[in-house]
Design a protein around this motif. Structure first.
Motif, mmCIF file in Angstrom:
data_model
loop_
_atom_site.group_PDB
_atom_site.id
_atom_site.type_symbol
_atom_site.label_atom_id
_atom_site.label_comp_id
_atom_site.label_asym_id
_atom_site.label_seq_id
_atom_site.Cartn_x
_atom_site.Cartn_y
_atom_site.Cartn_z
ATOM 1 N N SER A 7 0.821 -1.209 0.000
ATOM 2 C CA SER A 7 0.000 0.000 0.000
ATOM 3 C C SER A 7 0.855 1.259 0.000
ATOM 4 O O SER A 7 0.514 2.253 -0.644
ATOM 5 N N GLU A 8 1.972 1.225 0.707
ATOM 6 C CA GLU A 8 2.869 2.381 0.749
ATOM 7 C C GLU A 8 3.372 2.726 -0.655
ATOM 8 O O GLU A 8 3.376 3.885 -1.057
ATOM 9 N N GLN A 9 3.789 1.724 -1.402
ATOM 10 C CA GLN A 9 4.343 1.981 -2.729
ATOM 11 C C GLN A 9 3.266 2.366 -3.728
ATOM 12 O O GLN A 9 3.512 3.176 -4.624
ATOM 13 N N ILE A 10 2.084 1.833 -3.577
ATOM 14 C CA ILE A 10 0.976 2.248 -4.450
ATOM 15 C C ILE A 10 0.676 3.725 -4.197
ATOM 16 O O ILE A 10 0.521 4.511 -5.135
ATOM 17 N N ILE A 86 0.875 9.501 -17.066
ATOM 18 C CA ILE A 86 0.734 9.913 -15.662
ATOM 19 C C ILE A 86 -0.704 9.725 -15.198
ATOM 20 O O ILE A 86 -0.953 9.164 -14.132
ATOM 21 N N GLN A 87 -1.648 10.192 -16.001
ATOM 22 C CA GLN A 87 -3.059 10.101 -15.608
ATOM 23 C C GLN A 87 -3.504 8.644 -15.492
ATOM 24 O O GLN A 87 -4.179 8.269 -14.540
ATOM 25 N N ASN A 88 -3.097 7.829 -16.451
ATOM 26 C CA ASN A 88 -3.472 6.406 -16.408
ATOM 27 C C ASN A 88 -2.873 5.703 -15.194
ATOM 28 O O ASN A 88 -3.560 4.920 -14.523
ATOM 29 N N GLU A 89 -1.599 5.968 -14.906
ATOM 30 C CA GLU A 89 -0.966 5.333 -13.756
ATOM 31 C C GLU A 89 -1.564 5.826 -12.444
ATOM 32 O O GLU A 89 -1.729 5.053 -11.510
ATOM 33 N N THR A 90 -1.882 7.115 -12.385
ATOM 34 C CA THR A 90 -2.494 7.658 -11.168
ATOM 35 C C THR A 90 -3.850 7.010 -10.937
ATOM 36 O O THR A 90 -4.157 6.569 -9.818
ATOM 37 N N SER A 92 -4.952 4.132 -12.060
ATOM 38 C CA SER A 92 -4.768 2.721 -11.751
ATOM 39 C C SER A 92 -4.330 2.535 -10.301
ATOM 40 O O SER A 92 -4.870 1.684 -9.575
ATOM 41 N N ALA A 93 -3.368 3.326 -9.863
ATOM 42 C CA ALA A 93 -2.890 3.222 -8.481
ATOM 43 C C ALA A 93 -3.988 3.607 -7.501
ATOM 44 O O ALA A 93 -4.147 2.966 -6.454
ATOM 45 N N PHE A 94 -4.760 4.631 -7.838
ATOM 46 C CA PHE A 94 -5.828 5.053 -6.931
ATOM 47 C C PHE A 94 -6.888 3.958 -6.809
ATOM 48 O O PHE A 94 -7.369 3.676 -5.706
ATOM 49 N N GLU A 95 -7.235 3.325 -7.927
ATOM 50 C CA GLU A 95 -8.207 2.224 -7.875
ATOM 51 C C GLU A 95 -7.704 1.094 -6.976
ATOM 52 O O GLU A 95 -8.474 0.513 -6.194
#
Length: 195
Positions: A7-10, A86-90, A92-95
């Protein structure tokens, strides 16, 4: 680019991407510069551009590896200005992070782990930093995640206080003693973001 899915790295991916998007949008000349650099082989180290030199015995020297590392670093830096990535990774990580938030509002270190006070506080602190910097996108989803996380850490703080109060009543501790542990200090710091 963390190797684990804790969770920290996400959260760290979200933090880095939100800041990178802000910098790229706020300073379009950075993006223009890196786009030009990318087109003109600027992402290659000087060693990579000179094939004759590269093919010599110099490959045995330590600075060759440094040059290759420099090229990789330049490519990674240029990725910070790819706003779609950036938007896609953000997102994805937020989900992933939303799925990690448990019913009590906390986060475990990994899926299936019980909610942890420290990692939840770490994530909430980071979101509060982004909010204070005015770079966190306005979103009901972000707000819900943060409010639920704050409720969790507030409950943990209260449980800690009640346990201390019980020790004082039993004569096993005194109010005058130093009860400020690292997690309590971190809680107070995290809470200081929210007036």
């Amino acid at each position: 680019e963390y190797p684990h899915e804790c969770s920290e790295q996400i959260f760290s991916r979200i933090y880095a991407n939100v800041l990178a998007a802000y910098v790229a949008n706020k300073n379009p000349k950075f993006k223009e510069y890196y786009d030009k650099w990318k087109v003109n082989n600027g992402l290659q180290s000087n060693l990579s551009k000179n094939q004759d030199l590269k093919n010599t015995i110099l490959e045995e020297t330590p600075w060759v590896q440094n040059a290759m590392g420099e090229e990789e670093q330049m490519q990674k830096i240029s990725m910070l200005f790819d706003l779609n990535r950036i938007q896609n990774e953000t997102n994805s990580a937020f989900e992933k992070l939303v799925k990690r938030q448990q019913a009590d509002g906390g986060f475990g270190w990994f899926p299936g782990y019980q909610s942890d006070w420290y990692i939840t506080q770490y994530i909430i602190e980071g979101f509060e930093h982004l909010y204070r910097l005015k770079v966190l996108p306005a979103s009901d989803e972000y707000n819900r995640l943060i409010l639920n996380g704050k409720s969790f850490i507030d409950r943990k703080f209260e449980e800690n206080f009640l346990a201390l109060e019980k020790l004082v009543k039993e004569g096993k501790a005194k109010w005058e003693d130093d009860h400020l542990s690292e997690i309590i200090l971190h809680y107070l710091y995290t809470s200081s973001f929210d007036p």
